[in-house]
Design a protein around this motif. Structure first.
Motif, short mmCIF file in Angstrom:
data_model
loop_
_atom_site.label_atom_id
_atom_site.label_comp_id
_atom_site.label_asym_id
_atom_site.label_seq_id
_atom_site.Cartn_x
_atom_site.Cartn_y
_atom_site.Cartn_z
N ILE A 313 0.83 -1.21 0.00
CA ILE A 313 0.00 0.00 0.00
C ILE A 313 0.87 1.26 0.00
O ILE A 313 0.41 2.36 0.33
N GLY A 314 2.13 1.09 -0.39
CA GLY A 314 3.11 2.17 -0.30
C GLY A 314 2.93 3.29 -1.29
O GLY A 314 3.68 4.27 -1.26
N GLY A 315 1.95 3.20 -2.19
CA GLY A 315 1.73 4.29 -3.14
C GLY A 315 0.85 5.39 -2.60
O GLY A 315 0.58 6.38 -3.31
N ALA A 316 0.41 5.28 -1.35
CA ALA A 316 -0.50 6.28 -0.77
C ALA A 316 0.23 7.59 -0.48
O ALA A 316 1.41 7.59 -0.10
N GLU A 317 -0.48 8.70 -0.63
CA GLU A 317 0.07 10.01 -0.33
C GLU A 317 -0.17 10.41 1.13
O GLU A 317 0.61 11.13 1.73
N ILE A 318 -1.28 9.94 1.69
CA ILE A 318 -1.62 10.25 3.08
C ILE A 318 -1.53 8.95 3.88
O ILE A 318 -2.26 7.99 3.60
N VAL A 319 -0.66 8.92 4.86
CA VAL A 319 -0.38 7.70 5.60
C VAL A 319 -0.61 7.94 7.09
O VAL A 319 -0.08 8.89 7.67
N PRO A 333 14.71 -3.32 12.91
CA PRO A 333 15.17 -2.40 11.86
C PRO A 333 15.78 -3.10 10.66
O PRO A 333 15.73 -2.59 9.54
N ASP A 334 16.33 -4.30 10.87
CA ASP A 334 17.00 -5.00 9.76
C ASP A 334 16.04 -5.53 8.73
O ASP A 334 16.44 -5.87 7.61
N VAL A 335 14.74 -5.61 9.09
CA VAL A 335 13.78 -6.09 8.09
C VAL A 335 13.27 -4.95 7.21
O VAL A 335 12.53 -5.18 6.26
N LEU A 336 13.68 -3.73 7.55
CA LEU A 336 13.27 -2.58 6.73
C LEU A 336 14.32 -2.37 5.65
O LEU A 336 15.24 -1.58 5.78
N ARG A 337 14.20 -3.10 4.60
CA ARG A 337 15.19 -3.02 3.52
C ARG A 337 14.69 -2.10 2.42
O ARG A 337 13.51 -1.81 2.30
N CYS A 338 15.61 -1.67 1.56
CA CYS A 338 15.22 -0.88 0.40
C CYS A 338 14.49 -1.80 -0.59
O CYS A 338 14.74 -3.00 -0.64
N PRO A 339 13.59 -1.29 -1.40
CA PRO A 339 13.20 0.12 -1.46
C PRO A 339 12.36 0.54 -0.25
O PRO A 339 11.86 -0.29 0.48
N SER A 340 12.22 1.83 -0.06
CA SER A 340 11.50 2.36 1.09
C SER A 340 10.04 1.94 1.03
O SER A 340 9.51 1.59 -0.02
N LEU A 341 9.38 2.02 2.17
CA LEU A 341 8.00 1.54 2.26
C LEU A 341 7.04 2.39 1.44
O LEU A 341 6.14 1.87 0.79
N PHE A 342 7.20 3.70 1.49
CA PHE A 342 6.24 4.60 0.84
C PHE A 342 6.94 5.46 -0.19
O PHE A 342 7.87 6.20 0.12
N SER A 343 6.47 5.40 -1.43
CA SER A 343 7.14 6.08 -2.54
C SER A 343 6.53 7.43 -2.87
O SER A 343 7.17 8.24 -3.54
N ARG A 344 5.29 7.69 -2.42
CA ARG A 344 4.61 8.96 -2.80
C ARG A 344 4.10 9.72 -1.58
O ARG A 344 3.35 10.67 -1.72
N MET A 345 4.51 9.33 -0.39
CA MET A 345 3.93 9.91 0.82
C MET A 345 4.24 11.40 0.95
O MET A 345 5.37 11.84 0.79
#
Length: 396
Positions: A313-319, A333-345
């Motif tokens: 659901i990372g394409g959302a602008e309002i999170v 924190p190690d499970v948060l790998r690139c790419p980032s979770l939200f691309s348009r926030m």
């Protein structure tokens, strides 16, 4: 009369009462019907004794609101419901119908009768009336199995439906072809055997769906949400063991979703397609520690499910993210790998338990959340999380 207490109050003289009655009766029928529409149907019927002008207005009201709470015995409640339905003006459709039969209204004799056999004729009569009289918005509260529920599938007028504590008959799909909004609260599905449950596949026009505190059989391995026109989806208060198997996968195939809310719920595994129209998301996920104890690998697996859902659901602008959700992410924190979770926030709304001064977002979480965003012009809104679990209802 509770609704006309001012007219019948002993402090008000006869002249004043006559003056008020004259003012009331001088209003056009449309205005009087609008006023009566805000009353419980029992109260609206009782106003017919106030004056001749009001005697028959209730029979053509576009709204019915019938609640068993004000009846001591089932027999009196049933007689009232049948009388109202039989006396309603057949030429005037009912736009909105609230029917609540959730309160204990049995006499000692009626307690000996099988409750299903007791209620079935009345429920059938109500559903028949809904189908035959153009009801557009229905709220139905009945904590038992409803064999007649499929009859509603053929109601061409029905647009908005709220079901509370309904037990859906075994292996029954909710084939509401004309429905645009469906709200399920504390409803229970029944599945013979095990496998996949896909109750919304024939809801061809459904745009708004709320699933709140519903029971899904533990034998269900995959719960599918496949309404093709679905735009707004809310899943709330879903807990492991209490509501569904912790390893049940939620499979979402609707690609037109613009708003997604997953609130006050234990982490689940999701399968979500590309959502090109997603605009806003709200996630308040809870990790069920009592299921895992100190088993770090199991916890890590469920946090991975959460991250995969956020990526989908990372394409959302309002999170919107809760304090608990961000805290959970910061522990792995190690499970948060690139790419980032939200691309348009552009906007992050953080729900905090006490107030803005008690919460800061760790730098590592900021980096992961915002590194892929095309703009840095976002703001963090600290929203005090509401206390309690107020029921979210359809605006019907």
């Amino acid at each position: 009369m509770a609704t006309m207490g001012l007219i019948e109050s002993p402090e008000v003289g006869k002249a004043e009462r006559m003056m008020m009655e004259d003012k009331l009766t001088s209003l056009p029928d449309e205005i009087l019907q609008h006023i009566l529409s805000f009353l419980d149907t029992k109260m609206a019927v009782q106003t017919s004794v106030v004056c001749k002008r009001l005697r028959y207005l209730w029979v053509s009201l576009p709204v019915l609101s019938i609640d068993s709470e004000s009846f001591r015995y089932y027999s009196s409640f049933s007689d009232f419901v049948l009388s109202v339905l039989s006396r309603k003006d057949a030429s005037s459709n009912i736009c909105k119908f609230w029917f609540d039969i959730s309160n204990p209204i049995y006499s000692s004799i009626q307690m000996c009768i099988d409750s299903h056999d007791l209620f079935e004729p009345l429920v059938k009569r109500v559903i028949d009336h809904v189908v035959d009289h153009g009801v557009q918005h229905l709220s139905f509260h009945f904590p038992r199995i409803v064999d007649e529920l499929p009859r509603l599938f053929y109601c061409q007028s029905l647009k908005t439906l709220e079901l509370l504590e309904i037990i859906i008959p075994p292996n029954t799909n909710l084939d509401f072809h004309t429905l645009t909004s469906l709200h399920l609260v504390k409803c229970s599905f029944i599945l013979d055997g095990e496998g996949t449950l896909d109750p919304f596949q024939c809801c061809f026009n459904l745009k708004n769906l709320v699933i709140s505190d519903c029971r899904i059989p533990s034998r269900v391995k995959s719960f599918e949400i496949s309404a093709p026109q679905l735009t707004n989806l809310t899943i709330s208060r879903m807990e492991h063991v209490r509501n569904l198997n912790p390893h049940c996968k939620i499979v979402l195939t609707s690609t037109k979703i613009a708003s997604f809310k997953f609130v006050e719920s234990h982490i689940l595994e999701f399968s979500i397609p590309a959502l090109p129209f997603i605009e806003s998301v709200d996630v308040d996920a809870v990790l069920a520690d009592y299921l895992f104890g100190n088993e770090g690998l199991a916890k890590r697996k469920f946090v991975s499910h959460l991250i995969e859902m956020l990526r989908a659901i990372g394409g959302a602008e309002i999170v919107g993210l809760s304090f608990e959700t961000l805290t959970m992410l910061s522990k792995f924190p190690d499970v948060l790998r690139c790419p980032s979770l939200f691309s348009r926030m552009k906007v992050l709304k953080v729900k905090v338990p006490h107030g803005p001064s008690s919460f800061t977002i760790p730098d590592k979480i900021i980096t992961s959340l915002f590194s892929g965003s095309p703009t840095k012009d976002f703001k963090v809104e600290h929203l005090k999380k509401q206390q309690g679990r107020a029921q979210e209802r359809l605006n019907i």
